[in-house]
Enzyme design. Structure first.
Site, PDB file in Angstrom:
ATOM      1  NE  ARG A 121      -4.155  -1.818   1.044  1.00 22.16           N
ATOM      2  CZ  ARG A 121      -5.298  -2.093   1.591  1.00 22.16           C
ATOM      3  NH1 ARG A 121      -5.478  -1.916   2.866  1.00 22.16           N
ATOM      4  NH2 ARG A 121      -6.288  -2.534   0.849  1.00 22.16           N
ATOM      5  CD  GLN A 126      -2.956   5.264  -3.659  1.00 21.52           C
ATOM      6  OE1 GLN A 126      -2.795   6.207  -4.429  1.00 21.52           O
ATOM      7  NE2 GLN A 126      -3.404   5.437  -2.438  1.00 21.52           N
ATOM      8  CG  ASP A 129      -4.752  -1.888  -3.596  1.00 19.10           C
ATOM      9  OD1 ASP A 129      -5.230  -3.037  -3.498  1.00 19.10           O
ATOM     10  OD2 ASP A 129      -4.618  -1.128  -2.626  1.00 19.10           O
ATOM     11  CB  SER A 132      -8.054  -0.512  -3.286  1.00 15.30           C
ATOM     12  OG  SER A 132      -7.288  -0.539  -2.123  1.00 15.30           O
ATOM     13  CE1 TYR A 227      -5.464  -4.717   4.150  1.00 15.81           C
ATOM     14  CE2 TYR A 227      -3.075  -4.941   4.292  1.00 15.81           C
ATOM     15  CZ  TYR A 227      -4.244  -4.936   3.542  1.00 15.81           C
ATOM     16  OH  TYR A 227      -4.189  -5.146   2.192  1.00 15.81           O
TER      17      TYR A 227
END
Ligand code: NAD
Length: 372
Positions: A121, A126, A129, A132, A227
């Site tokens: 992350r 991004q 990902d 996500s 997390y």
């Protein structure tokens, strides 16, 4: 280099990892694209859309056999791994926690593997990902499906027949999915409240116009990847007790609480469900990883005292075109960043933070001891 993809075997997974709107970038780099005939049909994407761009359709076995890089949205079954040629790479959603044994087979066959769940992350990653991109859509779907089950409308309506009160939505767990659930419920006119064990999300909840429920659980925290840390038994009991009043006053409760690599925490028990109004809806987004709600069963509507409890698997597949577009983009962004144009092959440099985190097998070796 030949990039290939096959249709997922899980019929609930309606996504394709090769979306026509995203493959142009790799074709332009001189990468050949092959796909299993019919790959996009569950997302209403005909073969023609890919063929017109210059991709080639083949049988499943031919695809497995010819690709240098194989995209997947689920682990490839052991008997099919036999068809993949030595030296090629599997890049995709490999569910490493529930499918450890695949890595031994990859290593034995000389196949490299990248688990997209382990993309770190960091800002640079991004765009790759997959957790996500799919959670975001799943959050949207959770609200739409809950609204369908609720026997009243979400927005307030002032009508000649009387004022209809807005629905009250409570979102438990405000990660990517929870934030999108809040935003979607707000757009539909509901009154939204939310809670997360990570206090840092309070500002994000407020910025979406929702109310953050404060529950003091003592020390809670998050990992360097963002997390949540697991709560103690006592903290979970306290949370359950203090959030029960909010649940009792809600028309829809959406639970999204997850712990990376571990079963989801049980947050709503039968006692809390019994305090809710008949007709209200609980949507358990964690149903696939053990469930946040007592009595939730994947893909099956349960009723307790008139309260509807639902949790669907493959949530992003409810919007399979967008889910495919995002997933395909994530995978293609990965290839673009690590493609060595000169040698027409992938460059898996273990010094790179993204490769180091997501690469499970390289040149016959399992790189992560806990998955060997
Ligand atoms: P996730 O799917 O692991 O969990 C969902 C949410 O449940 C999390 O917010 C977690 O804190 C919460 N949760 C866990 N136990 C709970 C409990 N007992 N009660 C209430 N909530 C509980 O989370 P996620 O969607 O992967 O996101 C985690 C964080 O990482 C978010 O802040 C997100 O914005 C961030 N993130 C950052 C990047 C990046 O920087 N590249 C990418 C993705 C996500």
């Amino acid at each position: 280099m030949i990039l290939g993809a096959v249709t997922p075997k899980n019929v609930g997974d309606k996504r394709t990892t090769l979306h026509p709107q995203s493959i142009k970038a790799v074709l332009d780099m001189g990468i050949k694209v092959i796909f299993e005939s019919g790959i996009g049909l569950q997302a209403d994407i005909p073969d023609k859309a890919l063929l017109d761009l210059g991709a080639k359709s083949l049988s499943r076995d031919e695809c497995l056999n010819s690709a240098d890089v194989l995209f997947c949205s689920e682990p490839i079954e052991p008997e099919e791994i036999n068809l993949i040629k030595k030296g090629s790479s599997i890049i995709g959603v490999l569910e490493p926690f529930s499918n450890k044994k695949q890595f031994k087979i990859h290593a034995e066959k000389g196949i490299n593997s990248i688990s997209m769940e382990f993309i770190p992350r960091i800002t640079r990653a991004q765009k790759m990902d997959v957790l996500s991109s799919q959670s975001n859509l799943a959050g949207y779907v959770s609200v739409i499906e809950s609204a369908k089950l609720l026997n009243s409308a979400l927005p307030m309506m002032m009508t000649a027949a009387g004022t209809l009160k807005p629905a009250r939505v409570f979102v438990i767990g405000v990660g990517v999915a929870g934030l999108q659930a809040i935003a979607t419920a707000k757009r539909l006119g509901a009154r939204v409240e939310a809670f997360d064990t990570r206090p840092v999300v309070e500002e994000q909840v407020k910025s979406l116009g929702a109310k953050f429920i404060k529950i003091d659980l003592g020390e809670t925290g998050q990992t360097d990847q963002g997390y949540a840390e697991e709560l103690s038994k006592e903290q979970i009991e306290k949370q359950k007790k203090l959030q029960a009043d909010v649940c009792a006053n809600s028309d829809i409760v959406i639970t999204t609480a997850q712990l990376f690599g571990r079963p989801a925490p049980k947050l709503i028990d039968r006692k809390t469900i019994e305090r809710m109004k008949p007709g209200s809806v609980i949507f358990d987004m964690a149903v696939e990883s053990g469930g946040n709600v007592e009595g939730s069963v994947p893909d099956s509507l349960q009723k307790f005292n008139g309260v509807k409890v639902i949790g669907y698997r493959n949530l992003s597949s409810f919007v399979s075109d967008h889910a495919s577009f995002a997933l395909s983009n994530n995978l293609i962004n990965f290839v673009m960043d690590f493609y060595d144009k000169e040698n027409a092959q992938m460059n898996f440099d273990l010094e790179d933070e993204i490769i180091k985190s997501s690469m499970f097998v390289k040149d016959g070796k399992i790189l992560k001891r806990e998955f060997s």
